[in-house]
Design an enzyme around this catalytic site. Structure first.
Site, PDB file in Angstrom:
ATOM      1  N   HIS A 265      73.214  56.399  67.112  1.00  0.00           N
ATOM      2  CA  HIS A 265      72.118  56.901  66.266  1.00  0.00           C
ATOM      3  C   HIS A 265      71.205  57.790  67.076  1.00  0.00           C
ATOM      4  CE1 HIS A 265      71.028  52.942  67.909  1.00  0.00           C
ATOM      5  NE2 HIS A 265      69.772  53.370  67.970  1.00  0.00           N
TER       6      HIS A 265
ATOM      7  N   GLY B 151      68.431  50.995  76.801  1.00  0.00           N
ATOM      8  CA  GLY B 151      67.546  50.481  75.759  1.00  0.00           C
ATOM      9  C   GLY B 151      68.178  50.449  74.381  1.00  0.00           C
ATOM     10  N   GLN B 152      69.516  50.576  74.300  1.00  0.00           N
ATOM     11  CA  GLN B 152      70.181  50.547  72.990  1.00  0.00           C
ATOM     12  C   GLN B 152      70.250  49.113  72.486  1.00  0.00           C
ATOM     13  OE1 GLN B 152      74.157  52.204  72.957  1.00  0.00           O
ATOM     14  NE2 GLN B 152      74.289  52.119  70.714  1.00  0.00           N
TER      15      GLN B 152
ATOM     16  N   ASN C 128      69.422  56.330  72.758  1.00  0.00           N
ATOM     17  CA  ASN C 128      69.511  55.267  73.755  1.00  0.00           C
ATOM     18  C   ASN C 128      70.975  54.850  73.882  1.00  0.00           C
ATOM     19  OD1 ASN C 128      66.672  55.134  74.133  1.00  0.00           O
ATOM     20  ND2 ASN C 128      66.476  53.889  72.276  1.00  0.00           N
TER      21      ASN C 128
ATOM     22  N   HIS D  33      67.370  58.991  67.205  1.00  0.00           N
ATOM     23  CA  HIS D  33      66.011  58.777  66.710  1.00  0.00           C
ATOM     24  C   HIS D  33      65.315  60.136  66.564  1.00  0.00           C
ATOM     25  CE1 HIS D  33      65.584  54.375  67.810  1.00  0.00           C
ATOM     26  NE2 HIS D  33      66.530  54.683  68.667  1.00  0.00           N
TER      27      HIS D  33
ATOM     28  N   ASP E  80      63.434  54.221  60.104  1.00  0.00           N
ATOM     29  CA  ASP E  80      63.513  53.066  61.000  1.00  0.00           C
ATOM     30  C   ASP E  80      62.652  51.935  60.427  1.00  0.00           C
ATOM     31  OD1 ASP E  80      64.289  52.817  64.306  1.00  0.00           O
ATOM     32  OD2 ASP E  80      62.956  51.313  63.446  1.00  0.00           O
TER      33      ASP E  80
HETATM   34  P1  5GP Z   1      67.957  51.424  69.604  1.00  0.00           P
HETATM   35  O1  5GP Z   1      67.017  50.434  70.232  1.00  0.00           O
HETATM   36  O2  5GP Z   1      69.350  50.872  69.506  1.00  0.00           O
HETATM   37  O3  5GP Z   1      67.905  52.802  70.190  1.00  0.00           O
HETATM   38  O4  5GP Z   1      67.417  51.640  68.142  1.00  0.00           O
HETATM   39  C1  5GP Z   1      67.699  50.784  67.084  1.00  0.00           C
HETATM   40  C2  5GP Z   1      66.657  51.042  66.025  1.00  0.00           C
HETATM   41  O5  5GP Z   1      67.122  50.515  64.816  1.00  0.00           O
HETATM   42  C3  5GP Z   1      65.306  50.380  66.315  1.00  0.00           C
HETATM   43  O6  5GP Z   1      64.298  51.380  66.338  1.00  0.00           O
HETATM   44  C4  5GP Z   1      65.133  49.397  65.161  1.00  0.00           C
HETATM   45  O7  5GP Z   1      63.806  49.334  64.712  1.00  0.00           O
HETATM   46  C5  5GP Z   1      66.056  49.962  64.098  1.00  0.00           C
HETATM   47  N1  5GP Z   1      66.661  48.968  63.217  1.00  0.00           N
HETATM   48  C6  5GP Z   1      67.267  47.813  63.594  1.00  0.00           C
HETATM   49  N2  5GP Z   1      67.756  47.162  62.516  1.00  0.00           N
HETATM   50  C7  5GP Z   1      67.455  47.951  61.441  1.00  0.00           C
HETATM   51  C8  5GP Z   1      67.706  47.820  60.035  1.00  0.00           C
HETATM   52  O8  5GP Z   1      68.313  46.857  59.550  1.00  0.00           O
HETATM   53  N3  5GP Z   1      67.231  48.823  59.244  1.00  0.00           N
HETATM   54  C9  5GP Z   1      66.572  49.913  59.743  1.00  0.00           C
HETATM   55  N4  5GP Z   1      66.161  50.840  58.869  1.00  0.00           N
HETATM   56  N5  5GP Z   1      66.329  50.060  61.054  1.00  0.00           N
HETATM   57  C10 5GP Z   1      66.758  49.096  61.891  1.00  0.00           C
END
Ligand code: 5GP
Ligand code: ZN
Length: 114
Positions: A100, A93-94, A87, A102, A31
Site C-alpha cells: 500500500h 514499519g509495515q 513502509n 500512504h 486510513d
Molecule cells: P503500514 O503500517 O502497514 O504502513 O500501514 C497500515 C495502515 O493501514 C495503517 O495506517 C492503519 O491505520 C491502516 N489500517 C489497518 N487496518 C485497517 C482497516 O481495516 N481499514 C482501514 N481503512 N485502514 C486500516
C-alpha cells in the site's frame, strides 16, 4: 487473495472501507487511523506482500499506484503538497502485509520521519 489479509478483504468488498477510487487494478480508501486531515491508502487489488516482492513484470502496476496516488491527492485538494510513504517489512514499519502507498496531507509534514 490471502484469506487473513485485511486489505484483500477490503478489495473484495468483504470488509467495509471509505473507498474514494476503484478500478480493476487498484483501490483507494481512507486510513482507519488517519495521520493527517487527509490520509488515503492506494492498494493493488491483487495480493502483493510488499514493495520488496515486486519484479520487472510489475512496472506498470507500480506506475499505476504512484500515478493514482498523485491523482487522489489532487482530488483531495492537496495542492500545497502531500507525503507518500511505502513502509516495507518489520523494520520499515509495515503493519499490514499487503502493498500500500500512504498519501497523507492537509498539514505541514516534517523530516526526518520517526
Ligand atoms: P503500514 O503500517 O502497514 O504502513 O500501514 C497500515 C495502515 O493501514 C495503517 O495506517 C492503519 O491505520 C491502516 N489500517 C489497518 N487496518 C485497517 C482497516 O481495516 N481499514 C482501514 N481503512 N485502514 C486500516
Ligand atoms: Zn492482501
Amino acid at each position: 487473495m490471502e484469506p487473513a489479509c485485511v486489505f484483500c478483504l477490503i478489495a473484495k468488498g468483504q470488509l467495509p472501507a471509505q473507498t474514494v477510487f476503484e478500478d480493476q487494478e487498484l483501490m483507494v480508501f481512507r486510513d482507519l487511523n488517519p495521520m493527517g486531515p487527509s490520509h488515503l491508502l492506494v492498494i493493488p487489488r491483487r495480493h502483493i506482500g510488499s514493495l520488496a516482492e515486486l519484479g520487472q513484470e510489475d512496472r506498470d502496476l507500480l506506475g499505476s499506484l504512484m500515478l493514482r496516488a498523485a491523482e487522489v491527492a489532487r482530488q483531495e485538494g492537496l495542492a500545497r503538497g502531500f507525503r507518500t510513504v511505502i513502509n516495507t517489512g518489520p523494520e520499515g514499519g509495515q503493519t499490514v502485509g499487503h502493498l500500500h502507498v500512504h498519501v497523507i496531507g492537509g498539514r505541514q509534514m516534517t523530516w526526518p520521519p520517526g
